[in-house]
Design a protein around this motif. Structure first.
Motif, PDB file in Angstrom:
ATOM      1  N   PHE A  41       0.798  -1.224   0.000  1.00 41.55           N
ATOM      2  CA  PHE A  41       0.000   0.000   0.000  1.00 41.55           C
ATOM      3  C   PHE A  41       0.834   1.279   0.000  1.00 41.55           C
ATOM      4  N   SER A  42       2.166   1.166   0.088  1.00 43.42           N
ATOM      5  CA  SER A  42       3.007   2.365   0.054  1.00 43.42           C
ATOM      6  C   SER A  42       4.043   2.300  -1.058  1.00 43.42           C
ATOM      7  N   TYR A  44       4.680  -0.136  -3.447  1.00 43.42           N
ATOM      8  CA  TYR A  44       4.225  -0.545  -4.786  1.00 43.42           C
ATOM      9  C   TYR A  44       3.476   0.579  -5.500  1.00 43.42           C
ATOM     10  N   PRO A  45       2.517   1.270  -4.847  1.00 40.67           N
ATOM     11  CA  PRO A  45       1.865   2.403  -5.536  1.00 40.67           C
ATOM     12  C   PRO A  45       2.855   3.494  -5.940  1.00 40.67           C
ATOM     13  N   ALA A  46       3.864   3.741  -5.099  1.00 35.41           N
ATOM     14  CA  ALA A  46       4.854   4.760  -5.445  1.00 35.41           C
ATOM     15  C   ALA A  46       5.651   4.328  -6.673  1.00 35.41           C
ATOM     16  N   ARG A  48       4.657   2.175  -8.953  1.00 33.86           N
ATOM     17  CA  ARG A  48       3.737   2.153 -10.092  1.00 33.86           C
ATOM     18  C   ARG A  48       3.503   3.567 -10.626  1.00 33.86           C
ATOM     19  N   ALA A  49       3.402   4.535  -9.724  1.00 34.44           N
ATOM     20  CA  ALA A  49       3.208   5.923 -10.153  1.00 34.44           C
ATOM     21  C   ALA A  49       4.427   6.420 -10.914  1.00 34.44           C
ATOM     22  N   TYR A 275      -3.707  10.326 -16.138  1.00 39.13           N
ATOM     23  CA  TYR A 275      -2.961   9.787 -15.004  1.00 39.13           C
ATOM     24  C   TYR A 275      -1.451   9.880 -15.216  1.00 39.13           C
ATOM     25  N   CYS A 279       0.999  11.569 -12.500  1.00 35.67           N
ATOM     26  CA  CYS A 279       2.123  10.850 -11.893  1.00 35.67           C
ATOM     27  C   CYS A 279       3.445  11.562 -12.176  1.00 35.67           C
TER      28      CYS A 279
END
Length: 304
Positions: A41-42, A44-46, A48-49, A275, A279
């Motif tokens: 939740f921290s 991986y999203p970073a 991916r962004a 998006y 990003c």
């Protein structure tokens, strides 16, 4: 006898090793849950962004690689310049008001002899109010018609103001909201630091005939230097990411006077459905804050 003693020692060492291994397995087992959640939740999203910053994507089509096109698009957007300008301006105003005022309040509260608990609760109370509620409350305060502030000005027979509806006062109005909402936490941290200062230092200063300002300058500030420097960094990082106040109270207006970097990221992602550009702007903000924090910590290393 020596062989028996050696065997017993080896068995004892093996038992301790096994117990230590079991304890480590249990500890890492409990830690694994937190690490997995943090990663999913921290980090991986970073990551991916960061990948999406170099892709063109929306809610329908598959992502396609476009290289630096998203960054070129951002630099050609007039809102990009306005967002960074307003963010830096907001940060500067927030530091002038939100860094000095909490310290002064903490010094004042630390000198109180009566009703300490009441005043500390009164100062901290705004922190307990949800940020959206705070923004809506102040939005009514700033209403140019029946708003509280203009009603008070009318009662005093003073000229009213447009507050958040004017390009001249909109940003400073948001700074006051953010300062009021976050004042309490900073004051309590300063209070904790002030109460850790040995009383003998103040007694010695008084015996030397030091005035109140001299005691603050030569005792209070040097003794709380580390806390002040850390809070300064945290406040800069936090104010550079201001979003709630412009989103709830002004919508980035009037005339982009309160649009900020984080609010522009929101617009790219959820209004324009771009998006990739959102990003890319997020990556730029992350890079700026990362470099600034590293330089700040390096420059203030000796002072702390």
């Amino acid at each position: 006898m020596a062989v028996l003693t050696t065997t017993v020692l080896r068995l004892e060492k093996s038992r301790r090793t096994t117990k230590k291994l079991k304890d480590n397995v249990v500890a890492y087992g409990f830690l694994a849950g937190g690490l997995i959640c943090f990663g999913l939740f921290s980090w991986y999203p970073a990551f991916r962004a960061l990948v999406l910053a170099f892709q063109q994507t929306n809610s329908v089509d598959e992502p396609t690689w476009v290289g630096l096109e998203n960054f070129r698009l951002l630099f050609g957007d007039p809102e990009f310049v306005a967002a960074w300008r307003n963010t830096f301006y907001f940060t500067g105003l927030a530091l002038v008001i939100g860094f000095l005022v909490p310290f002064a309040l903490a010094v004042l509260l630390n000198e109180l002899r009566h009703a300490k608990a009441f005043f500390r609760l009164a100062v901290y109370l705004p922190v307990m109010i949800p940020p959206v509620v705070t923004a809506l409350l102040w939005k009514w305060f700033y209403d140019p018609g029946p708003g509280l502030f203009n009603e008070v000005l009318r009662f005093l027979h003073l000229p009213t103001s447009d507050w958040t509806n004017s390009t001249n006062t909109a940003l400073i109005s948001l700074v006051l909201v953010a300062t009021w909402a976050n004042l309490g936490g900073t004051v309590l941290i300063y209070l904790a630091a002030l109460q850790g200062i040995p009383g003998e230092l103040y007694e010695a200063a008084e015996l030397d005939g030091a005035s109140v300002w001299q005691r603050i300058r030569h005792v209070t500030i040097p003794q709380t230097r580390f806390v002040m420097l850390m809070l300064l960094l945290l406040q800069i990082v936090a104010t550079m990411q201001v979003f709630t106040e412009p989103y709830i109270m002004t919508g980035g207006g009037p005339e982009d006077a309160t649009i900020t970097v984080l609010y522009l990221i929101y617009k790219y992602a959820f209004v324009y459905l771009d998006y990739g550009s959102a990003c890319a702007l997020s990556a730029m903000l992350l890079a700026f804050l990362g470099v600034f924090s590293a330089l700040y910590l390096r420059l203030t290393r000796e002072a702390t």
